[in-house]
Design an enzyme around this catalytic site. Structure first.
Site, PDB file in Angstrom:
ATOM      1  N   HIS A 184       0.817  -1.207   0.000  1.00 56.99           N
ATOM      2  CA  HIS A 184       0.000   0.000   0.000  1.00 56.99           C
ATOM      3  C   HIS A 184       0.860   1.271   0.000  1.00 56.99           C
ATOM      4  O   HIS A 184       0.647   2.172   0.814  1.00 56.99           O
ATOM      5  CB  HIS A 184      -0.937  -0.006   1.224  1.00 56.99           C
ATOM      6  CG  HIS A 184      -1.868  -1.179   1.260  1.00 56.99           C
ATOM      7  ND1 HIS A 184      -2.333  -1.735   2.429  1.00 56.99           N
ATOM      8  CD2 HIS A 184      -2.423  -1.899   0.252  1.00 56.99           C
ATOM      9  CE1 HIS A 184      -3.149  -2.759   2.140  1.00 56.99           C
ATOM     10  NE2 HIS A 184      -3.206  -2.885   0.832  1.00 56.99           N
TER      11      HIS A 184
HETATM   12  C1  LIG Z   1      -0.072  -7.707  -4.637  1.00 55.32           C
HETATM   13  C2  LIG Z   1      -0.978  -6.571  -4.230  1.00 55.32           C
HETATM   14  C3  LIG Z   1      -2.063  -6.835  -3.405  1.00 55.32           C
HETATM   15  C4  LIG Z   1      -2.918  -5.789  -3.032  1.00 55.32           C
HETATM   16  N1  LIG Z   1      -4.067  -6.084  -2.361  1.00 55.32           N
HETATM   17  C5  LIG Z   1      -4.994  -5.113  -2.170  1.00 55.32           C
HETATM   18  C6  LIG Z   1      -6.286  -5.425  -1.677  1.00 55.32           C
HETATM   19  O1  LIG Z   1      -6.641  -6.585  -1.458  1.00 55.32           O
HETATM   20  N2  LIG Z   1      -7.158  -4.397  -1.485  1.00 55.32           N
HETATM   21  C7  LIG Z   1      -6.824  -3.104  -1.747  1.00 55.32           C
HETATM   22  O2  LIG Z   1      -7.648  -2.214  -1.510  1.00 55.32           O
HETATM   23  N3  LIG Z   1      -5.603  -2.787  -2.236  1.00 55.32           N
HETATM   24  C8  LIG Z   1      -4.704  -3.758  -2.494  1.00 55.32           C
HETATM   25  N4  LIG Z   1      -3.508  -3.449  -3.073  1.00 55.32           N
HETATM   26  C9  LIG Z   1      -3.198  -2.037  -3.336  1.00 55.32           C
HETATM   27  C10 LIG Z   1      -4.007  -1.419  -4.485  1.00 55.32           C
HETATM   28  O3  LIG Z   1      -4.236  -2.357  -5.511  1.00 55.32           O
HETATM   29  C11 LIG Z   1      -3.269  -0.183  -5.002  1.00 55.32           C
HETATM   30  O4  LIG Z   1      -3.103   0.736  -3.946  1.00 55.32           O
HETATM   31  C12 LIG Z   1      -3.996   0.529  -6.129  1.00 55.32           C
HETATM   32  O5  LIG Z   1      -4.286  -0.358  -7.168  1.00 55.32           O
HETATM   33  C13 LIG Z   1      -3.151   1.706  -6.618  1.00 55.32           C
HETATM   34  O6  LIG Z   1      -3.805   2.338  -7.697  1.00 55.32           O
HETATM   35  P1  LIG Z   1      -3.044   3.415  -8.581  1.00 55.32           P
HETATM   36  O7  LIG Z   1      -4.024   3.877  -9.600  1.00 55.32           O
HETATM   37  O8  LIG Z   1      -2.427   4.427  -7.705  1.00 55.32           O
HETATM   38  O9  LIG Z   1      -1.827   2.641  -9.256  1.00 55.32           O
HETATM   39  P2  LIG Z   1      -1.790   1.295 -10.108  1.00 55.32           P
HETATM   40  O10 LIG Z   1      -3.092   0.587 -10.034  1.00 55.32           O
HETATM   41  O11 LIG Z   1      -0.575   0.570  -9.701  1.00 55.32           O
HETATM   42  O12 LIG Z   1      -1.659   1.815 -11.605  1.00 55.32           O
HETATM   43  C14 LIG Z   1      -0.517   2.398 -12.160  1.00 55.32           C
HETATM   44  C15 LIG Z   1      -0.462   1.978 -13.616  1.00 55.32           C
HETATM   45  O13 LIG Z   1       0.472   2.795 -14.296  1.00 55.32           O
HETATM   46  C16 LIG Z   1       1.250   1.983 -15.156  1.00 55.32           C
HETATM   47  N5  LIG Z   1       2.520   2.669 -15.381  1.00 55.32           N
HETATM   48  C17 LIG Z   1       3.506   2.893 -14.487  1.00 55.32           C
HETATM   49  N6  LIG Z   1       4.509   3.603 -15.049  1.00 55.32           N
HETATM   50  C18 LIG Z   1       4.132   3.827 -16.335  1.00 55.32           C
HETATM   51  C19 LIG Z   1       4.744   4.493 -17.429  1.00 55.32           C
HETATM   52  N7  LIG Z   1       5.938   5.098 -17.318  1.00 55.32           N
HETATM   53  N8  LIG Z   1       4.092   4.517 -18.620  1.00 55.32           N
HETATM   54  C20 LIG Z   1       2.870   3.935 -18.769  1.00 55.32           C
HETATM   55  N9  LIG Z   1       2.250   3.280 -17.756  1.00 55.32           N
HETATM   56  C21 LIG Z   1       2.873   3.238 -16.546  1.00 55.32           C
HETATM   57  C22 LIG Z   1       1.378   0.674 -14.409  1.00 55.32           C
HETATM   58  O14 LIG Z   1       1.750  -0.383 -15.252  1.00 55.32           O
HETATM   59  C23 LIG Z   1      -0.017   0.543 -13.811  1.00 55.32           C
HETATM   60  O15 LIG Z   1      -0.898  -0.124 -14.694  1.00 55.32           O
HETATM   61  C24 LIG Z   1      -2.637  -4.457  -3.453  1.00 55.32           C
HETATM   62  C25 LIG Z   1      -1.539  -4.205  -4.285  1.00 55.32           C
HETATM   63  C26 LIG Z   1      -0.725  -5.248  -4.690  1.00 55.32           C
HETATM   64  C27 LIG Z   1       0.436  -4.952  -5.600  1.00 55.32           C
END
Ligand SMILES: Cc1cc2nc3c(=O)[nH]c(=O)nc-3n(C[C@H](O)[C@H](O)[C@H](O)COP(=O)(O)OP(=O)(O)OC[C@H]3O[C@@H](n4cnc5c(N)ncnc54)[C@H](O)[C@@H]3O)c2cc1C
Length: 529
Positions: A466
């Site tokens: 997280h």
């Molecule tokens: C293994 C795991 C288990 C988890 N379990 C839970 C759970 O059960 N419940 C919960 O609430 N949360 C959970 N989380 C946390 C939650 O999923 C994340 O906090 C949330 O998805 C973050 O969202 P975000 O939009 O900030 O980033 P992300 O969803 O990580 O999205 C970022 C995206 O940007 C892309 N990206 C990065 N750099 C670039 C670039 N330079 N060019 C183009 N694309 C790029 C990545 O590939 C990714 O697709 C978990 C996370 C993980 C990894």
């Protein structure tokens, strides 16, 4: 390659943004994602997390720098690298955090972000299995469902009750505290990632939305203090995606600060060693990384109905495979983390400071270490750690991983809370009817004192995935975005994802990231009205 909005990163927040912004047929939206399309069956089968978590399959699988608080070990930071981002590889637990977390955000100088003000955005996305009520929405894109739990999961909850904790029917309702079942983002036995919820239903219906998988954003296109799009490496070629209105960075807690830094937005001291000229001095970029430090209590068990590596386990999994293929039910439709608890380690606290995740199998070292036989586990994590770390550049190569330093257990108060949380978890694991399942607790055979246990904690704690706060929202000098998520001092550039959280919420971070996407999309649309 000209659009009105270019969104970088198709994760939890990015997919919501793409959906909401492209609802206006007059604007053209491009969503660019470094990873491939989400075709892998491991993504869509909830139990597939076991295979994704320890590997590089649709997973950035980052490593941290050596962590002094973790006995010098390198931490592991899996992140989703596909449409859906981390919501495509996460444990699917739907938790929002404590309502006071958001009231704290507002009190820190972010008007509009109190719980009462963000609740409508949580409700908007939601399709709650219990129907709409004060706390939940129905009919939204994101399915929030109840699991058909293993008998040992019910035993965990009963053991919690017997240990003196209230059974909570809804951690996202009026009160967060207690022990109970987790709700999950699973629809009809299949993972409901942000891509499944917000992107796939739009296929063929929104000619104004371009989804570009396999495109790695390498730097922002800046003219003066305004962003004009992003350069993307796709199939070995660099392509400029021009954004007539705004460029929105939603690349997650590691990807977003990395892209800003590569583009010269950040602190000069972190950019100079990599030969990157400062385009806009913003010292907070990448600073303030905070994540939940998590210790897992793994237990061997004589009970073969729990997950395990054995002939019996193989036969169970074979049956489960056919059951899942037939009806999308059974063990493979589970996230294995079926219940948990939010507890206070001290009665004088006003809200829970530790969270438990109960698991119907042995989880060890992010599932990178396997044990013969059957077992169960209980995670315990510190909800509001005091330790702060950072994300920086390890190299000027945009395809290289960033330098990640969570500084886990850097603050002794975090160690103290984790130790107290461990004791609470252990008490529940030892209570009936759960004790009936428990065999030996691993890694604590020689532990006789708190100091020895702290040694175990330091040798075995790591992330529960997280990370937030690396492009923090606020109005102080170290804030990166303002309360409308605009990069401070820049024009036509926002960050919208988990990195903007001013403090780490007391719970899992997927639902909050989706809420940030909802609220961010609304603010962007309003600002351009
Ligand atoms: C293994 C795991 C288990 C988890 N379990 C839970 C759970 O059960 N419940 C919960 O609430 N949360 C959970 N989380 C946390 C939650 O999923 C994340 O906090 C949330 O998805 C973050 O969202 P975000 O939009 O900030 O980033 P992300 O969803 O990580 O999205 C970022 C995206 O940007 C892309 N990206 C990065 N750099 C670039 C670039 N330079 N060019 C183009 N694309 C790029 C990545 O590939 C990714 O697709 C978990 C996370 C993980 C990894």
């Amino acid at each position: 390659m000209e659009f009105d909005y270019v969104i970088v990163g198709a994760g939890s927040a990015g997919c919501v943004l793409a959906n909401r912004l492209s609802a206006d047929p007059a604007v053209r939206v491009c969503l660019v994602e470094a990873g491939p399309a989400d075709r892998s069956p491991l993504i869509h089968t909830p139990a597939g997390i076991i295979g994704i978590l320890p590997t590089r399959h649709v997973n950035w699988a980052f490593k941290t720098v050596p962590q002094p608080g973790l006995a010098g070990r390198l931490g592991y930071q899996p992140r989703g690298k596909t449409l859906g981002g981390s919501s495509a590889i996460n444990a699917m637990i739907y938790i929002r955090g404590h309502r006071t977390d958001y009231d704290d955000w507002a009190a820190l100088g972010n008007p509009g972000w109190s719980y009462d003000e963000v609740l409508p955005w949580f409700r908007r996305s939601e399709d709650y299995f219990g129907g709409a009520n004060t706390w939940h929405g129905a009919g939204g894109e994101l399915r929030v469902s109840a699991l058909d739990a293993h008998p040992a999961t019910h035993a965990f909850i009963e053991a919690g009750r017997k240990t003196g904790h209230a059974v909570n029917p809804d951690f996202n309702g009026a009160d967060q505290e207690g022990v109970g079942h987790y709700n999950v983002t699973i629809r009809n036995g299949r993972r409901c990632s942000a891509a499944v919820a917000f992107l796939h239903p739009l296929r063929g219906t929104r000619p104004n939305l371009t989804v570009m998988a396999g495109g790695h954003a390498t730097r922002l296109i800046l003219r003066g203090n305004a962003a004009h799009g992003v350069t993307v490496r796709i199939k070995g070629r660099d392509v400029d995606l021009v954004a007539r209105r705004e460029t929105i960075v939603s690349a997650g807690a590691f990807g977003s600060p990395q892209l800003l830094l590569l583009s010269g937005i950040g602190d000069e001291a972190g950019l100079r060693p990599h030969g990157i000229a400062v385009r806009h001095a913003l010292p907070g970029v990448g600073q303030g990384l905070v994540d939940h430090p998590d210790y897992i209590l793994p237990y061997k068990s004589p009970d073969k109905s729990l997950m395990g590596l054995s002939l019996h386990g193989a036969a169970t999994m074979t049956r489960a495979f056919f059951e899942y293929r037939r009806s999308q039910t059974g063990p493979l439709a589970s996230n294995f983390g079926e219940a948990g608890a939010f507890l206070r380690t001290d009665a004088s606290l006003s809200r829970p400071d530790v969270q438990l995740h109960w698991v119907t199998g042995i989880v060890d070292d992010h599932n990178r270490k396997q044990h013969l036989g059957h077992g169960m586990s209980c995670h315990v994590c510190v909800l509001r750690p005091k330790s702060r770390g950072s994300v920086g550049l390890a190299s000027a190569d945009p395809l290289a991983p960033p330098r990640i330093d969570p500084n886990f257990l850097g603050d002794d108060d975090d160690v103290d809370t984790l130790l107290k949380g461990y004791k609470l978890a252990r008490e529940i694991m030892a209570a009936q009817p759960l004790a009936r399942y428990a065999g030996r607790e691993l890694y604590v055979d020689n532990v006789r004192s708190d100091d020895q246990m702290i040694g175990v904690l330091r040798r075995r704690t790591d992330s529960i995935y997280h990370p937030v706060g690396t492009c923090r929202m606020g109005s102080d000098d170290m804030a990166v975005v303002d309360q409308r998520l605009r990069v401070r001092g820049m024009e036509r550039l926002r960050v919208v994802d988990a990195s903007i959280m001013p403090t780490l919420v007391g719970g899992n971070t997927n639902a909050p990231s989706i809420m940030i996407g909802e609220k961010g999309a609304d603010m962007i649309a309003r600002d351009w009205q």
